[in-house]
Scaffold this active site. Structure first.
Site, short mmCIF file in Angstrom:
data_model
loop_
_atom_site.label_atom_id
_atom_site.label_comp_id
_atom_site.label_asym_id
_atom_site.label_seq_id
_atom_site.Cartn_x
_atom_site.Cartn_y
_atom_site.Cartn_z
N ASP A 85 0.85 -1.20 0.00
CA ASP A 85 0.00 0.00 0.00
C ASP A 85 0.89 1.25 0.00
OD1 ASP A 85 -2.42 1.40 0.22
OD2 ASP A 85 -2.38 1.36 2.42
N HIS A 225 -9.23 4.82 -2.13
CA HIS A 225 -8.53 4.85 -0.84
C HIS A 225 -9.40 5.61 0.16
CE1 HIS A 225 -4.30 3.49 -1.72
NE2 HIS A 225 -4.91 3.39 -2.89
N SER A 228 -12.79 4.33 4.93
CA SER A 228 -13.39 3.93 6.20
C SER A 228 -14.63 4.77 6.46
CB SER A 228 -12.38 4.11 7.35
OG SER A 228 -11.51 3.00 7.40
N ASN A 268 -10.29 0.51 0.00
CA ASN A 268 -9.29 0.40 1.07
C ASN A 268 -9.86 0.81 2.42
OD1 ASN A 268 -7.56 -0.08 -1.04
ND2 ASN A 268 -6.08 1.49 -0.47
N SER A 271 -8.65 2.52 8.85
CA SER A 271 -9.04 3.20 10.09
C SER A 271 -10.16 2.48 10.83
CB SER A 271 -9.47 4.64 9.80
OG SER A 271 -8.40 5.35 9.24
O1 G3H Z 1 -3.27 4.96 3.63
C1 G3H Z 1 -2.66 4.72 4.67
C2 G3H Z 1 -2.98 3.50 5.43
O2 G3H Z 1 -4.06 3.69 6.29
C3 G3H Z 1 -1.76 3.02 6.15
O3 G3H Z 1 -1.50 3.81 7.24
O4 G3H Z 1 0.92 4.39 6.95
O5 G3H Z 1 -0.18 4.54 9.20
O6 G3H Z 1 0.28 2.30 8.15
P1 G3H Z 1 -0.03 3.76 7.92
P1 13P Z 2 -8.88 4.76 5.74
O1 13P Z 2 -7.99 5.63 6.58
O2 13P Z 2 -10.12 5.49 5.36
O3 13P Z 2 -9.16 3.46 6.38
O4 13P Z 2 -8.10 4.48 4.35
C1 13P Z 2 -7.16 3.46 4.27
C2 13P Z 2 -6.38 3.50 3.00
O5 13P Z 2 -6.70 4.16 2.04
C3 13P Z 2 -5.17 2.65 2.94
O6 13P Z 2 -4.45 2.88 1.77
ZN ZN Z 3 -4.54 4.86 1.01
#
Ligand code: G3H
Ligand code: 13P
Ligand code: ZN
Length: 324
Positions: A85, A225, A228, A268, A271
């Protein structure tokens, strides 16, 4: 497996594949249990932050374990993708491709257009030698994209998508239509308030932009993306048991349900898993102040995440029963 066939079927079938981020064993177990019970394909994704937290070697072996675990739970042919990701460099994508990931994202969305194309194409050229699929991003989401902070969202420009997809050869495209990362997707001043509950009501997604993109690239796999929903019952539980998340707000599930019926074939969610885990742990510890074995509070946390994953699969994305 990579995402190619999975996305083709999802676009044709009018549903979306869940892409759940994971950082811990409990998240992995909950994702696999939910996918097996609902007979859903699933994408398990790892961010750069997840690799820094848990170690890349451990995470990819957890993902290998996930496939074996799904079989052990009775799923003969699990459909699980291990996806990077928000990859932010060729080197990071190459490292994942060389180490068994079946799909990677190269996120050049913060770069100038031509630089995004050049970087994405470099990753695609490498990945396709190993049959690894590549997600790219065009347009900028508001909020925090890993270490890139975007104050405002810049919707994807439909007039750019044909050129971008053709010149990069990417397999799917993440677009910006008003979703955003994290549990605070909109500032209160961008929302209205429900007069009965006082809760924030966010502005709607730009479905006109999505439909224009679909018209330009018929059948091309589109990714959302920042999807949530920030369930208010989880936020309320967190706040009731010592947390402080005022005005957390997400994307309403009806809008994600509608998007899933379009060319949006990957959604995706990270959160919501964090909220489900934290709510369960806060409640458990508040109600059992004498407990200190992590298994005691991680078990309800895992169950709560599983419940949330099943809900998304069945009631929002519609990927249940879509295996093989
Ligand atoms: O888009 C970001 C995802 O929610 C991943 O978050 O970089 O804190 O693991 P993170
Ligand atoms: P959320 O923060 O809305 O869960 O999005 C997650 C995401 O896009 C990970 O790439
Ligand atoms: Zn993302």
């Amino acid at each position: 497996m990579n995402t190619r066939e999975m996305f083709k079927k999802a676009v044709a079938g009018g549903y979306a594949i869940p892409a759940f981020n994971f950082n811990t064993m409990e998240q992995m177990q909950a994702i696999v249990q939910a996918a097996v019970e609902t007979k859903s394909p699933v994408i398990m994704q790892v961010s750069k932050g997840a690799r820094n937290y848990a170690n890349g070697t451990i995470l990819r072996n957890l993902a290998k374990g996930a496939v074996e675990y799904a079989k052990e739970l009775g799923c003969e042919k699990p459909e699980i993708v291990l996806h990077l990701d928000h990859g932010d460099s060729f080197e990071l994508c190459k490292d994942c491709i060389d180490n068994g990931f079946s799909s990677v994202m190269i996120d050049g969305s913060s770069l100038p257009y031509e630089d995004n194309i050049a970087l994405t194409k470099q990753v695609v050229d490498y990945a396709h030698q190993f049959d690894v699929t590549v997600e790219a991003e065009l347009g900028v989401l508001a909020g925090v994209e890993d270490e890139v902070v975007a104050e405002e969202s810049h919707y994807t420009k439909p007039e750019e998508v044909i050129d971008f997809a053709t010149r990069t050869g990417c397999d799917s495209l993440a677009i910006s239509i008003g979703t955003s990362h994290g549990a605070y997707k909109f500032k209160p001043e961008q929302c209205t308030r429900d007069p009965k509950t006082g809760k924030l009501v966010p502005p709607p997604l730009a479905f006109d932009v999505l439909h224009e993109i679909e018209n330009k690239l018929p059948g091309f796999p589109i990714v959302l993306h920042g999807s949530s929903s920030v369930p208010q019952d989880e936020v309320d539980t967190i706040n009731k048991f010592g947390g402080n998340l005022p005005d957390a707000v997400g994307i309403p599930e009806e809008q994600l349900r509608e998007a899933s019926k379009s060319a949006v074939c990957k959604i995706n969610i990270d959160s919501d898993s964090r909220l489900a885990m934290t709510a369960a742990i806060r409640q458990y510890l508040a109600e059992h102040p004498d407990h200190f074995d992590p298994r005691q509070y991680l078990k309800p946390a895992r169950e709560n995440m599983k419940k949330m994953y099943i809900h998304k699969i069945v009631n929002v994305l519609g990927s249940d029963g879509k295996l093989g």
